[in-house]
Motif scaffolding. Structure first.
Motif, PDB file in Angstrom:
ATOM      1  N   VAL A 174       0.835  -1.205   0.000  1.00  0.00           N
ATOM      2  CA  VAL A 174       0.000   0.000   0.000  1.00  0.00           C
ATOM      3  C   VAL A 174       0.866   1.250   0.000  1.00  0.00           C
ATOM      4  N   MET A 175       1.955   1.236   0.758  1.00  0.00           N
ATOM      5  CA  MET A 175       2.843   2.398   0.811  1.00  0.00           C
ATOM      6  C   MET A 175       3.443   2.693  -0.562  1.00  0.00           C
ATOM      7  N   VAL A 176       3.974   1.673  -1.223  1.00  0.00           N
ATOM      8  CA  VAL A 176       4.616   1.877  -2.524  1.00  0.00           C
ATOM      9  C   VAL A 176       3.603   2.339  -3.561  1.00  0.00           C
ATOM     10  N   LEU A 177       2.448   1.663  -3.629  1.00  0.00           N
ATOM     11  CA  LEU A 177       1.436   2.039  -4.622  1.00  0.00           C
ATOM     12  C   LEU A 177       0.888   3.437  -4.346  1.00  0.00           C
TER      13      LEU A 177
ATOM     14  N   LEU B 272       7.304  -3.244  14.814  1.00  0.00           N
ATOM     15  CA  LEU B 272       7.171  -2.782  13.431  1.00  0.00           C
ATOM     16  C   LEU B 272       6.826  -1.292  13.369  1.00  0.00           C
ATOM     17  N   CYS B 273       5.985  -0.839  14.294  1.00  0.00           N
ATOM     18  CA  CYS B 273       5.476   0.535  14.237  1.00  0.00           C
ATOM     19  C   CYS B 273       6.491   1.581  14.682  1.00  0.00           C
TER      20      CYS B 273
ATOM     21  N   LEU C 287       3.713   7.826   6.647  1.00  0.00           N
ATOM     22  CA  LEU C 287       2.406   8.004   7.285  1.00  0.00           C
ATOM     23  C   LEU C 287       1.437   6.920   6.809  1.00  0.00           C
ATOM     24  N   VAL C 288       1.471   6.627   5.509  1.00  0.00           N
ATOM     25  CA  VAL C 288       0.646   5.530   4.975  1.00  0.00           C
ATOM     26  C   VAL C 288       1.053   4.209   5.620  1.00  0.00           C
ATOM     27  N   LEU C 289       2.363   3.989   5.762  1.00  0.00           N
ATOM     28  CA  LEU C 289       2.859   2.739   6.347  1.00  0.00           C
ATOM     29  C   LEU C 289       2.327   2.552   7.772  1.00  0.00           C
ATOM     30  N   THR C 290       2.422   3.588   8.593  1.00  0.00           N
ATOM     31  CA  THR C 290       1.935   3.464   9.971  1.00  0.00           C
ATOM     32  C   THR C 290       0.419   3.297  10.012  1.00  0.00           C
ATOM     33  N   HIS C 291      -0.294   3.926   9.082  1.00  0.00           N
ATOM     34  CA  HIS C 291      -1.736   3.735   9.008  1.00  0.00           C
ATOM     35  C   HIS C 291      -2.081   2.286   8.678  1.00  0.00           C
ATOM     36  N   MET C 292      -1.296   1.679   7.809  1.00  0.00           N
ATOM     37  CA  MET C 292      -1.572   0.292   7.434  1.00  0.00           C
ATOM     38  C   MET C 292      -1.254  -0.672   8.574  1.00  0.00           C
ATOM     39  N   PHE C 293      -0.218  -0.387   9.343  1.00  0.00           N
ATOM     40  CA  PHE C 293       0.050  -1.211  10.519  1.00  0.00           C
ATOM     41  C   PHE C 293      -1.123  -1.145  11.497  1.00  0.00           C
ATOM     42  N   ALA C 294      -1.800   0.005  11.537  1.00  0.00           N
ATOM     43  CA  ALA C 294      -2.883   0.207  12.502  1.00  0.00           C
ATOM     44  C   ALA C 294      -4.261  -0.143  11.952  1.00  0.00           C
ATOM     45  N   GLU C 295      -4.381  -0.394  10.664  1.00  0.00           N
ATOM     46  CA  GLU C 295      -5.695  -0.609  10.045  1.00  0.00           C
ATOM     47  C   GLU C 295      -6.350  -1.898  10.540  1.00  0.00           C
TER      48      GLU C 295
ATOM     49  N   LEU D  32      -6.963  -0.128  -0.456  1.00  0.00           N
ATOM     50  CA  LEU D  32      -6.390   0.772   0.556  1.00  0.00           C
ATOM     51  C   LEU D  32      -5.449   1.803  -0.063  1.00  0.00           C
ATOM     52  N   ALA D  33      -4.783   1.458  -1.165  1.00  0.00           N
ATOM     53  CA  ALA D  33      -3.954   2.456  -1.855  1.00  0.00           C
ATOM     54  C   ALA D  33      -4.822   3.558  -2.451  1.00  0.00           C
ATOM     55  N   LEU D  34      -6.002   3.189  -2.976  1.00  0.00           N
ATOM     56  CA  LEU D  34      -6.921   4.192  -3.506  1.00  0.00           C
ATOM     57  C   LEU D  34      -7.412   5.130  -2.409  1.00  0.00           C
ATOM     58  N   SER D  35      -7.554   4.607  -1.183  1.00  0.00           N
ATOM     59  CA  SER D  35      -7.993   5.446  -0.063  1.00  0.00           C
ATOM     60  C   SER D  35      -6.858   6.265   0.534  1.00  0.00           C
ATOM     61  N   SER D  36      -5.624   5.772   0.419  1.00  0.00           N
ATOM     62  CA  SER D  36      -4.495   6.364   1.153  1.00  0.00           C
ATOM     63  C   SER D  36      -3.616   7.288   0.329  1.00  0.00           C
ATOM     64  N   TYR D  37      -3.693   7.235  -1.004  1.00  0.00           N
ATOM     65  CA  TYR D  37      -2.739   8.021  -1.791  1.00  0.00           C
ATOM     66  C   TYR D  37      -2.808   9.519  -1.520  1.00  0.00           C
ATOM     67  N   PRO D  38      -3.991  10.111  -1.108  1.00  0.00           N
ATOM     68  CA  PRO D  38      -3.969  11.545  -0.793  1.00  0.00           C
ATOM     69  C   PRO D  38      -3.012  11.913   0.336  1.00  0.00           C
ATOM     70  N   LEU D  39      -2.687  10.961   1.233  1.00  0.00           N
ATOM     71  CA  LEU D  39      -1.728  11.246   2.294  1.00  0.00           C
ATOM     72  C   LEU D  39      -0.334  11.523   1.727  1.00  0.00           C
ATOM     73  N   VAL D  40      -0.064  11.028   0.527  1.00  0.00           N
ATOM     74  CA  VAL D  40       1.186  11.334  -0.171  1.00  0.00           C
ATOM     75  C   VAL D  40       0.985  12.516  -1.103  1.00  0.00           C
ATOM     76  N   TYR D  41      -0.130  12.518  -1.820  1.00  0.00           N
ATOM     77  CA  TYR D  41      -0.385  13.569  -2.808  1.00  0.00           C
ATOM     78  C   TYR D  41      -0.360  14.962  -2.192  1.00  0.00           C
TER      79      TYR D  41
END
Length: 516
Positions: free
Chosen positions: A72-75, A237-238, A190-198, A134-143
């Motif tokens: 998810v982080m990479v995508l 991990l977090c 930020l996406v990575l930590t969100h995915m650990f917590a999802e 989840l990448a479709l939901s999370s990419y704005p955190l990078v954008y």
């Protein structure tokens, strides 16, 4: 000038007693999950801990968690960087509108998007589907941070690269990308930590990670040692990810080739690529925003369970708003002394106050809730299943976000105001009430709005800690979707999106909508 500088330096060395005491409360609160994990690990013993951590199930969860979070982080980073560059550095038609629309998927909570996709077909209920959704939901955190960085960077470095004979791609990778790395890296982490917590989205998509396994262990074996030890692995991990995110956030700087230079980069002409790029933007908007909204509209009008649970709609709205308001007020109040201590004073306590919440930031709500359940039962049984424990969980989870919102306002308050007010005979706490608090009011307002948005969408801690009879929009969506009653869940999910879309729209416009 010299005396003023000496007074400011002396002020930084004098830490008001009330501020130190006030900062200890949120610091102690945030440390509770760490205490819980340590205590439970010691109680299990070395042999039991080793047996649990090295069994096949733990290895499977570790692989799934790392694969999902990394994928998810990479995508998200690829999508976010590509969208930001097209919007900010090309002549994309309608880019003023795309600039805002590209951030709107944040208005749809991840578990609502997952509910929408899962209700379409079970083919999406797997690891690959989870990474995609989840990448479709999370990419704005990078954008969003990358687009803001692109609007602030000086194009002079790229001009120099082109003058040396570098083509567009090499100019991008050698001149522009290094300037974007802090924003890009911070968003990706930020996406990575969100995915650990999802949790909610993964449970709906039938993907097993540490968060879902911990929740299942808690439900099947109340406060089991297995859940505690799985929390240890998740914390390991977090913590590095949250620490790296904090470091990158502190290093974000934008440089220009000349003092006061504000030259805007000339947009690159897409020419024949215009229609393919527009098509890609349209497809991204449809997949990230269109599919969830269309699916919600369909379920609102169809389905055998349509209309079920409507009696709970108003109680869910009332519960959501009351918890969000109380949680936002508490979290913002706890964040103020932490920010004042870290900005205005130096020393180990100030550094610890700034960093501890970020270290715990990557922990999922399930671990925080498990810690509060364990500690409240043993230390304060009267608080168990009370609102106070749930509000404490919100504070632990969202303190770093409140700190980020408040920090900019505190840094804008001139340091000399406080020693001047003290020289007039006012005590330190009265200086805070009459001088500092009015000046940081905009930051407090921003923190309150952000906290309310996050708490409205919070699921895991609310499921585990909410008092009996308390319902929220998020918990009602969860209750109906796990029973495959998608039409019944639709009204609650639609209200969640409506509550979220206005603050996300305003935030995105304020951050990015400045016409070149």
């Amino acid at each position: 000038m010299t005396s003023l500088s000496l007074s400011q330096r002396r002020f930084r060395r004098i830490r008001p007693n009330w501020l130190a005491v006030a900062a200890l409360l949120p610091m102690g609160l945030v440390a509770l999950p760490l205490i819980y994990v340590t205590v439970r690990t010691l109680q299990t013993g070395l042999a039991g801990s080793v047996a649990e951590l090295f069994r096949g199930r733990t290895a499977e969860l570790l692989v799934n968690t790392i694969t999902l979070a990394t994928g998810v982080m990479v995508l998200s980073a690829l999508i976010g960087l590509s969208v930001a560059w097209c919007v900010e550095r090309t002549d994309l038609p309608g880019r003023r509108a795309w600039r805002v629309l590209a951030g709107l998927p944040l208005a749809v909570p991840a578990f609502v998007s997952s509910y929408a996709w899962a209700s379409i077909d079970v083919a999406f209920q797997n690891l690959a589907g989870a990474i995609f959704i989840l990448a479709l939901s999370s990419y704005p955190l990078v954008y969003l941070p990358v687009a803001a960085a692109l609007r602030s960077t000086d194009p002079g470095c790229e001009d120099v690269a082109r003058s040396l004979g570098h083509g567009p791609w090499r100019s991008f990778t050698h001149a522009l990308l290094p300037q974007l790395l802090p924003a890009l890296g911070g968003g990706a982490l930020l996406v990575l930590t969100h995915m650990f917590a999802e949790f909610g989205a993964l449970a709906l998509l039938r993907v097993q990670t540490f968060t879902t396994a911990i929740f299942e262990s808690y439900e099947l074996q109340f406060d089991s040692a297995s859940a505690a030890l799985q929390s240890v692995v998740l914390m390991l991990l977090c913590i590095p990810a949250a620490w790296a995110e904090m470091r990158l956030r502190g290093r974000r700087r934008v440089s220009r080739s000349g003092r006061g230079s504000a030259r805007i980069a000339q947009p690159l002409r897409l020419r024949r690529a215009t229609w393919p790029v527009l098509g890609a933007f349209g497809a991204l908007g449809f997949l990230s925003l269109g599919v969830p909204l269309i699916t919600l509209a369909w379920w609102l009008a169809h389905g055998s369970s349509a209309g079920t649970g409507m009696a709970q709609l108003w109680p869910a709205v009332r519960g959501t708003l009351s918890l969000a308001t109380s949680g936002a007020l508490l979290t913002s109040a706890l964040a103020i002394p932490l920010v004042l201590l870290s900005v205005r004073h130096r020393g180990p306590l100030a550094q610890f106050a700034e960093r501890l919440p970020y270290i715990v930031h990557g922990l999922p709500g399930v671990v925080v809730a498990l810690a509060l359940v364990y500690l409240s039962i043993r230390l304060a049984p009267a608080l168990y299943q009370g609102v106070a424990v749930l509000l404490a969980a919100y504070a632990i989870l969202y303190l770093p976000l409140a700190q980020s919102s408040l920090r900019a306002s505190v840094e804008l308050v001139p340091p000399q105001l406080e020693p001047v007010a003290r020289s007039l005979g006012r005590r330190p706490f009265m200086v805070f009430l009459t001088v500092i608090l009015p000046n940081i009011a905009p930051g407090i307002g921003a923190a309150l709005a952000l906290m309310m948005l996050e708490i409205v969408r919070e699921l895991t801690a609310t499921l585990m800690l909410a008092p009996t009879g308390t319902v929220t929009l998020a918990t009602e969506v969860w209750m109906y979707t796990v029973d495959a009653e998608y039409a019944a869940a639709a009204p609650f999910a639609a209200l969640l999106v409506l509550v979220s879309i206005v603050p996300v729209w305003i935030f995105t416009r304020r951050m990015l909508y400045q016409a070149p």
